[in-house]
Design an enzyme around this catalytic site. Structure first.
Site, mmCIF file in Angstrom:
data_model
loop_
_atom_site.group_PDB
_atom_site.id
_atom_site.type_symbol
_atom_site.label_atom_id
_atom_site.label_comp_id
_atom_site.label_asym_id
_atom_site.label_seq_id
_atom_site.Cartn_x
_atom_site.Cartn_y
_atom_site.Cartn_z
ATOM 1 N N GLU A 1 -4.915 2.491 -4.214
ATOM 2 C CA GLU A 1 -3.227 2.444 -4.172
ATOM 3 C C GLU A 1 -2.930 1.285 -3.358
ATOM 4 O OE1 GLU A 1 -4.586 4.778 -0.338
ATOM 5 O OE2 GLU A 1 -5.182 4.385 -2.349
ATOM 6 N N ASP B 1 0.624 -1.284 -0.044
ATOM 7 C CA ASP B 1 0.037 -0.033 -0.040
ATOM 8 C C ASP B 1 0.750 1.192 0.081
ATOM 9 O OD1 ASP B 1 -3.148 0.740 0.864
ATOM 10 O OD2 ASP B 1 -1.826 2.209 1.711
ATOM 11 N N ASN C 1 -2.822 13.035 -4.559
ATOM 12 C CA ASN C 1 -4.098 13.529 -5.254
ATOM 13 C C ASN C 1 -4.241 14.876 -4.907
ATOM 14 O OD1 ASN C 1 -4.557 11.338 -7.136
ATOM 15 N ND2 ASN C 1 -5.507 10.207 -5.552
ATOM 16 N N HIS D 1 -5.626 14.635 -9.670
ATOM 17 C CA HIS D 1 -5.793 12.956 -9.958
ATOM 18 C C HIS D 1 -4.832 12.913 -11.286
ATOM 19 C CE1 HIS D 1 -8.703 12.025 -7.014
ATOM 20 N NE2 HIS D 1 -9.013 13.218 -6.978
ATOM 21 N N ASP E 1 -2.679 9.333 -11.187
ATOM 22 C CA ASP E 1 -2.895 8.310 -12.008
ATOM 23 C C ASP E 1 -1.498 7.895 -12.389
ATOM 24 O OD1 ASP E 1 -5.557 8.078 -11.506
ATOM 25 O OD2 ASP E 1 -6.219 8.903 -13.468
#
Length: 325
Positions: free
Chosen positions: A246, A203, A211, A216, A220
């Site tokens: 994530e 994680d 973000n 975003h 990405d």
């Protein structure tokens, strides 16, 4: 043409294409069985299969008329067929020096004729064949040869559709469904032949701040680059998946817990010393939870829960660390 012929001898590139297309995963599904049954009816032959050629094995899927699951690559007539882009047609195996001493010719099922078309990717790599064979010699006409070629294209279309359905569209690694299917296959393999395997849950620490700070689109890009870094740390037969958001998972076959911890620490260090997001230069850390597939975890849900608990402990202890039982 020279480039295409080179790919016939490029085994490393062929295996990369084989793994990228998830070729050996889906061959027993109904869509493939419909194709092999159609070919069996069209040719009126005893046996039809999709034959996938891995690094060392012939893997037979969507079989019609016989029940062999796999065999050694060097004994496969289909291994000869993938050396060309044209169908391999053998009307009498005993008259063909390439195959007359083959164990499937001299022994059960005593093959006397063969027709197979290569399964060719858009990049020109042959992954295997769709083929038909029987125990008596026969002749093949041009129409039958063309039909086998068309069936090979149908198989490749089906493989590509399955690949798209089982990959995460953003990062191009496997999705959760594929990971769970792979985990179940590995558990079944270990029941048949005891060994070691480890599941790692990863994680990205504080990903929400990426973000919130950069937007975003950058988030990405960071996820795509993170997935690429993790994949680069893995072997060809390791299974890398994005579970959602994530959170990622890696299945490490033929790996004990001590070796998996070395892999996880190396991966954690690599992430911490890389930059992500291009010009935005985002720094990341990752928390990792490990669990071993053993007798205490008799379902995939139990294995995933154990890996998740290890991951949560890594985060509780301050993140940017590896936790294992």
């Amino acid at each position: 043409m020279t480039t295409e012929l080179h790919k016939l001898s490029d085994e490393a590139g062929r295996m990369k294409a084989f793994l990228a297309l998830d070729a050996s995963t889906y061959g027993s599904e109904a869509g493939f069985r419909n194709i092999t049954r159609l070919l069996q009816l069209m040719l009126g032959m005893e046996m039809v299969t999709i034959s996938l050629i891995s690094a060392d094995k012939q893997i037979l899927r969507a079989k019609q008329g016989f029940d062999v699951g796999e065999g050694a690559r060097e004994a496969a007539i289909c291994n000869t067929a993938i050396q060309s882009y044209e169908p391999l047609v053998i009307e009498d195996t005993l008259e063909d020096a390439r195959v007359r001493d083959n164990p499937f010719v001299t022994g059960p099922p005593f093959l006397r004729c063969y027709i197979g078309a290569p399964l060719t990717t858009v990049d020109g790599y042959n992954l295997g064949t769709i083929c038909a064979f029987e125990s008596t010699p026969r002749q093949f006409n041009r129409r039958e040869i063309e039909f086998v070629t068309i069936c090979a294209k149908l198989v490749m279309n089906e493989l590509d559709l399955r690949r798209q359905a089982n990959r995460d569209p953003l990062t191009k690694v496997f999705n959760r469904r594929s990971f769970e299917a792979g985990l179940n296959r590995e558990m079944e393999r270990l029941r048949r032949r005891p060994g070691n395997a480890v599941v790692a849950f990863l994680d990205i620490d504080f990903f929400k701040s990426v973000n919130d700070t950069h937007g975003h689109p950058v988030g990405d890009r960071v996820l795509r680059e993170f997935a690429a870094v993790i994949s680069d740390q893995c072997r060809e037969n390791d299974l890398v998946a994005r579970l959602g958001g994530e959170e990622f998972a890696v299945l490490l076959p033929d790996t004990d817990l001590a070796s998996a911890r070395i892999w996880a620490e190396r991966t954690r260090w690599t992430v911490a010393n890389a930059w992500f997001g291009g010009a935005d230069a985002v720094s990341l850390t990752v928390s990792v939870g490990l669990t071993e597939l053993d007798a205490t975890h008799n379902t995939s849900d139990a294995i995933e829960l154990a890996a998740d608990h290890a991951l949560m402990e890594a985060k509780r202890l301050g993140r940017n660390r590896v936790v294992s039982p």
